[in-house]
Write a protein that holds these residues in place. Sequence first.
Motif, PDB file in Angstrom:
ATOM      1  N   MET A 267      -4.759   7.095  -0.398  1.00 44.16           N
ATOM      2  CA  MET A 267      -5.780   6.444  -1.219  1.00 44.16           C
ATOM      3  C   MET A 267      -5.547   4.940  -1.170  1.00 44.16           C
ATOM      4  SD  MET A 267      -6.636   6.795  -5.265  1.00 44.16           S
ATOM      5  CE  MET A 267      -5.055   6.173  -5.760  1.00 44.16           C
ATOM      6  N   LYS A 268      -6.531   4.214  -0.673  1.00 43.31           N
ATOM      7  CA  LYS A 268      -6.454   2.752  -0.586  1.00 43.31           C
ATOM      8  C   LYS A 268      -7.334   2.157  -1.678  1.00 43.31           C
ATOM      9  CE  LYS A 268      -5.994  -1.222   1.772  1.00 43.31           C
ATOM     10  NZ  LYS A 268      -4.907  -2.035   1.349  1.00 43.31           N
ATOM     11  N   ILE A 269      -6.747   1.377  -2.561  1.00 40.82           N
ATOM     12  CA  ILE A 269      -7.484   0.712  -3.635  1.00 40.82           C
ATOM     13  C   ILE A 269      -8.140  -0.533  -3.051  1.00 40.82           C
ATOM     14  CG2 ILE A 269      -7.345  -0.335  -5.911  1.00 40.82           C
ATOM     15  CD1 ILE A 269      -6.650   2.640  -5.897  1.00 40.82           C
ATOM     16  N   ILE A 270      -9.454  -0.602  -3.159  1.00 39.29           N
ATOM     17  CA  ILE A 270     -10.209  -1.725  -2.602  1.00 39.29           C
ATOM     18  C   ILE A 270     -10.381  -2.842  -3.630  1.00 39.29           C
ATOM     19  CG2 ILE A 270     -12.407  -2.408  -1.542  1.00 39.29           C
ATOM     20  CD1 ILE A 270     -10.786  -0.507   0.191  1.00 39.29           C
ATOM     21  N   ASP A 271     -10.743  -2.507  -4.860  1.00 38.65           N
ATOM     22  CA  ASP A 271     -11.046  -3.509  -5.871  1.00 38.65           C
ATOM     23  C   ASP A 271     -10.452  -3.069  -7.200  1.00 38.65           C
ATOM     24  OD1 ASP A 271     -12.131  -5.712  -7.146  1.00 38.65           O
ATOM     25  OD2 ASP A 271     -14.122  -4.825  -7.347  1.00 38.65           O
ATOM     26  N   THR A 272      -9.860  -3.989  -7.941  1.00 36.01           N
ATOM     27  CA  THR A 272      -9.296  -3.679  -9.247  1.00 36.01           C
ATOM     28  C   THR A 272      -9.828  -4.675 -10.266  1.00 36.01           C
ATOM     29  OG1 THR A 272      -7.342  -5.001  -8.752  1.00 36.01           O
ATOM     30  CG2 THR A 272      -7.177  -2.653  -8.318  1.00 36.01           C
ATOM     31  N   THR A 273     -10.901  -4.315 -10.944  1.00 35.61           N
ATOM     32  CA  THR A 273     -11.440  -5.149 -12.010  1.00 35.61           C
ATOM     33  C   THR A 273     -11.733  -4.267 -13.213  1.00 35.61           C
ATOM     34  OG1 THR A 273     -13.697  -4.858 -11.188  1.00 35.61           O
ATOM     35  CG2 THR A 273     -12.508  -6.807 -10.441  1.00 35.61           C
ATOM     36  N   ASP A 274     -11.638  -4.877 -14.377  1.00 36.90           N
ATOM     37  CA  ASP A 274     -11.949  -4.177 -15.624  1.00 36.90           C
ATOM     38  C   ASP A 274     -12.468  -5.211 -16.600  1.00 36.90           C
ATOM     39  OD1 ASP A 274     -11.394  -1.483 -17.201  1.00 36.90           O
ATOM     40  OD2 ASP A 274     -10.951  -3.161 -18.524  1.00 36.90           O
ATOM     41  N   GLY A 275     -13.391  -4.800 -17.446  1.00 38.44           N
ATOM     42  CA  GLY A 275     -13.987  -5.738 -18.390  1.00 38.44           C
ATOM     43  C   GLY A 275     -13.059  -6.185 -19.508  1.00 38.44           C
ATOM     44  N   HIS A 276     -12.038  -5.366 -19.828  1.00 36.29           N
ATOM     45  CA  HIS A 276     -11.171  -5.677 -20.962  1.00 36.29           C
ATOM     46  C   HIS A 276      -9.718  -5.896 -20.575  1.00 36.29           C
ATOM     47  CE1 HIS A 276     -14.489  -4.785 -23.628  1.00 36.29           C
ATOM     48  NE2 HIS A 276     -14.678  -3.661 -22.977  1.00 36.29           N
ATOM     49  N   VAL A 277      -9.262  -5.287 -19.492  1.00 37.32           N
ATOM     50  CA  VAL A 277      -7.868  -5.417 -19.059  1.00 37.32           C
ATOM     51  C   VAL A 277      -7.767  -6.570 -18.066  1.00 37.32           C
ATOM     52  CG1 VAL A 277      -5.944  -4.258 -17.911  1.00 37.32           C
ATOM     53  CG2 VAL A 277      -7.480  -2.945 -19.386  1.00 37.32           C
ATOM     54  N   THR A 278      -6.885  -7.527 -18.342  1.00 35.77           N
ATOM     55  CA  THR A 278      -6.684  -8.658 -17.437  1.00 35.77           C
ATOM     56  C   THR A 278      -5.494  -8.363 -16.530  1.00 35.77           C
ATOM     57  OG1 THR A 278      -5.305  -9.777 -19.061  1.00 35.77           O
ATOM     58  CG2 THR A 278      -7.654 -10.326 -19.054  1.00 35.77           C
ATOM     59  N   ASP A 279      -5.448  -9.042 -15.408  1.00 30.77           N
ATOM     60  CA  ASP A 279      -4.398  -8.858 -14.397  1.00 30.77           C
ATOM     61  C   ASP A 279      -4.239  -7.369 -14.055  1.00 30.77           C
ATOM     62  OD1 ASP A 279      -2.563  -9.761 -12.565  1.00 30.77           O
ATOM     63  OD2 ASP A 279      -0.877  -9.603 -13.961  1.00 30.77           O
ATOM     64  N   PHE A 280      -5.353  -6.698 -13.917  1.00 25.20           N
ATOM     65  CA  PHE A 280      -5.383  -5.251 -13.656  1.00 25.20           C
ATOM     66  C   PHE A 280      -4.939  -4.976 -12.222  1.00 25.20           C
ATOM     67  CE2 PHE A 280      -7.959  -1.415 -12.490  1.00 25.20           C
ATOM     68  CZ  PHE A 280      -7.273  -0.517 -13.289  1.00 25.20           C
ATOM     69  N   GLN A 281      -3.948  -4.126 -12.042  1.00 25.41           N
ATOM     70  CA  GLN A 281      -3.425  -3.767 -10.725  1.00 25.41           C
ATOM     71  C   GLN A 281      -3.300  -2.251 -10.626  1.00 25.41           C
ATOM     72  OE1 GLN A 281      -2.527  -6.048  -8.282  1.00 25.41           O
ATOM     73  NE2 GLN A 281      -3.363  -7.622  -9.635  1.00 25.41           N
ATOM     74  N   ALA A 282      -3.885  -1.667  -9.608  1.00 25.49           N
ATOM     75  CA  ALA A 282      -3.724  -0.240  -9.313  1.00 25.49           C
ATOM     76  C   ALA A 282      -3.082  -0.125  -7.947  1.00 25.49           C
ATOM     77  CB  ALA A 282      -5.072   0.476  -9.343  1.00 25.49           C
ATOM     78  N   ARG A 283      -2.188   0.818  -7.800  1.00 27.56           N
ATOM     79  CA  ARG A 283      -1.415   0.932  -6.569  1.00 27.56           C
ATOM     80  C   ARG A 283      -2.014   1.941  -5.588  1.00 27.56           C
ATOM     81  NH1 ARG A 283       1.202  -0.560 -10.663  1.00 27.56           N
ATOM     82  NH2 ARG A 283       2.923  -2.015 -10.620  1.00 27.56           N
ATOM     83  N   ASN A 284      -1.929   1.614  -4.294  1.00 27.72           N
ATOM     84  CA  ASN A 284      -2.283   2.581  -3.255  1.00 27.72           C
ATOM     85  C   ASN A 284      -1.308   3.748  -3.345  1.00 27.72           C
ATOM     86  OD1 ASN A 284      -4.142   0.670  -2.325  1.00 27.72           O
ATOM     87  ND2 ASN A 284      -2.664  -0.200  -0.917  1.00 27.72           N
ATOM     88  N   ALA A 285      -1.714   4.929  -2.858  1.00 27.18           N
ATOM     89  CA  ALA A 285      -0.841   6.092  -3.003  1.00 27.18           C
ATOM     90  C   ALA A 285      -1.104   7.144  -1.926  1.00 27.18           C
ATOM     91  CB  ALA A 285      -1.050   6.720  -4.379  1.00 27.18           C
TER      92      ALA A 285
END
Length: 81
Positions: free
Chosen positions: A3-21
């Motif tokens: 699973m490749k994470i392309i974009d990590t944005t959220d309206g309320h969470v800042t510095d949002f990071q999701a990891r590839n797996a």
Amino acid sequence: TYMKIIDTTDGHVTDFQARNAWGGVAQVGLEYRITKHIGVFVDVKKFIVRTSATGYLGPAPVHAAVRLDPLVTTAGVAFRF
């Protein structure tokens, strides 16, 4: 599966990071030929991928363990020439 994470944005969470797996996949399928040129098929896949995400909700750090486990089914008609 990977699973490749392309974009990590959220309206309320800042510095949002999701990891590839990496994860697993189980698959079963069947194809049946009705005539010499026409057949039908069905396929079922179960994906299991676990990853994590981090960020900040205001000043508080947040961490999430995420399990993605979709069941994907396909069916159709096959034409052979």
